[in-house]
Scaffold this motif. Structure first.
Motif, mmCIF file in Angstrom:
data_model
loop_
_atom_site.group_PDB
_atom_site.id
_atom_site.type_symbol
_atom_site.label_atom_id
_atom_site.label_comp_id
_atom_site.label_asym_id
_atom_site.label_seq_id
_atom_site.Cartn_x
_atom_site.Cartn_y
_atom_site.Cartn_z
ATOM 1 N N GLU A 9 0.830 -1.207 0.000
ATOM 2 C CA GLU A 9 0.000 0.000 0.000
ATOM 3 C C GLU A 9 0.868 1.263 0.000
ATOM 4 N N ALA A 10 1.908 1.270 0.820
ATOM 5 C CA ALA A 10 2.792 2.437 0.895
ATOM 6 C C ALA A 10 3.505 2.670 -0.434
ATOM 7 N N GLN A 11 4.008 1.602 -1.041
ATOM 8 C CA GLN A 11 4.687 1.714 -2.333
ATOM 9 C C GLN A 11 3.732 2.244 -3.412
ATOM 10 N N GLU A 12 2.514 1.773 -3.406
ATOM 11 C CA GLU A 12 1.530 2.210 -4.403
ATOM 12 C C GLU A 12 1.214 3.702 -4.257
ATOM 13 N N ILE A 13 1.136 4.189 -3.038
ATOM 14 C CA ILE A 13 0.886 5.620 -2.816
ATOM 15 C C ILE A 13 2.052 6.443 -3.357
ATOM 16 N N GLY A 18 2.686 12.496 -7.200
ATOM 17 C CA GLY A 18 3.824 13.235 -7.730
ATOM 18 C C GLY A 18 4.124 14.514 -6.967
ATOM 19 N N LEU A 19 3.344 14.788 -5.928
ATOM 20 C CA LEU A 19 3.561 15.969 -5.098
ATOM 21 C C LEU A 19 3.808 15.516 -3.670
ATOM 22 N N TRP A 76 -7.960 9.133 4.905
ATOM 23 C CA TRP A 76 -6.691 9.574 4.371
ATOM 24 C C TRP A 76 -5.633 8.476 4.485
ATOM 25 N N ARG A 77 -4.560 8.660 3.718
ATOM 26 C CA ARG A 77 -3.394 7.800 3.757
ATOM 27 C C ARG A 77 -2.162 8.702 3.739
#
Length: 141
Positions: A9-13, A18-19, A76-77
């Motif tokens: 999940e963290a990698q996908e975020i 891009g910001l 949120w994530r």
């Protein structure tokens, strides 16, 4: 309820966005600035003009990058990627990543635009934050 993001999940975020906010230590104090970035699964690539953050990262290469996805107050994530600053000097690598950054973010920042118009070509610094650890949290109701 707030829970930890798993690695996937963290990698996908990081991939999806891009910001971010780049954190480093400048003159002995925390310094955080917004940046556009690319993530290739191992490192985060950013371009910059010379200035405070580049001087700070050259003195102390430890840095972090924080990325948020906020859909609502309780939906949120948030991911923080910790790593080390590395300037990209190899011309082939520089050209590749600068092209990728400009493809994704085709407009120069206002400061860069003004400098190009007023002073001609400028020194663009391309650097990577080589990722050492990624953590993340999410809240969903």
């Amino acid at each position: 309820m707030i829970t930890k993001l798993n690695e996937e999940e963290a990698q996908e975020i990081l991939r999806r966005n891009g910001l971010a906010r780049l954190g480093c230590i400048a003159d002995g104090r925390p310094y955080v600035v917004p940046v556009n970035y690319l993530y290739d699964g191992e490192a985060i690539y950013i371009h910059s003009l010379p200035g405070r953050k580049i001087a700070a990262l050259r003195r102390n290469p430890q840095a972090c990058l924080q990325v948020d996805e906020i859909d609502a107050e309780r939906d949120w994530r948030s991911v923080i990627a910790f790593g080390r600053y590395e300037e990209i000097a190899d011309e082939q690598r520089r050209a590749y990543y600068l092209k990728q950054l400009l493809r994704r973010f085709p407009h120069l920042t206002p400061v860069e635009s003004r400098l190009v118009i007023n002073a001609g070509p400028i020194e663009v610094i391309l650097f990577a934050i080589r990722i050492e650890e990624v953590t993340g949290l999410k809240e969903e109701w």
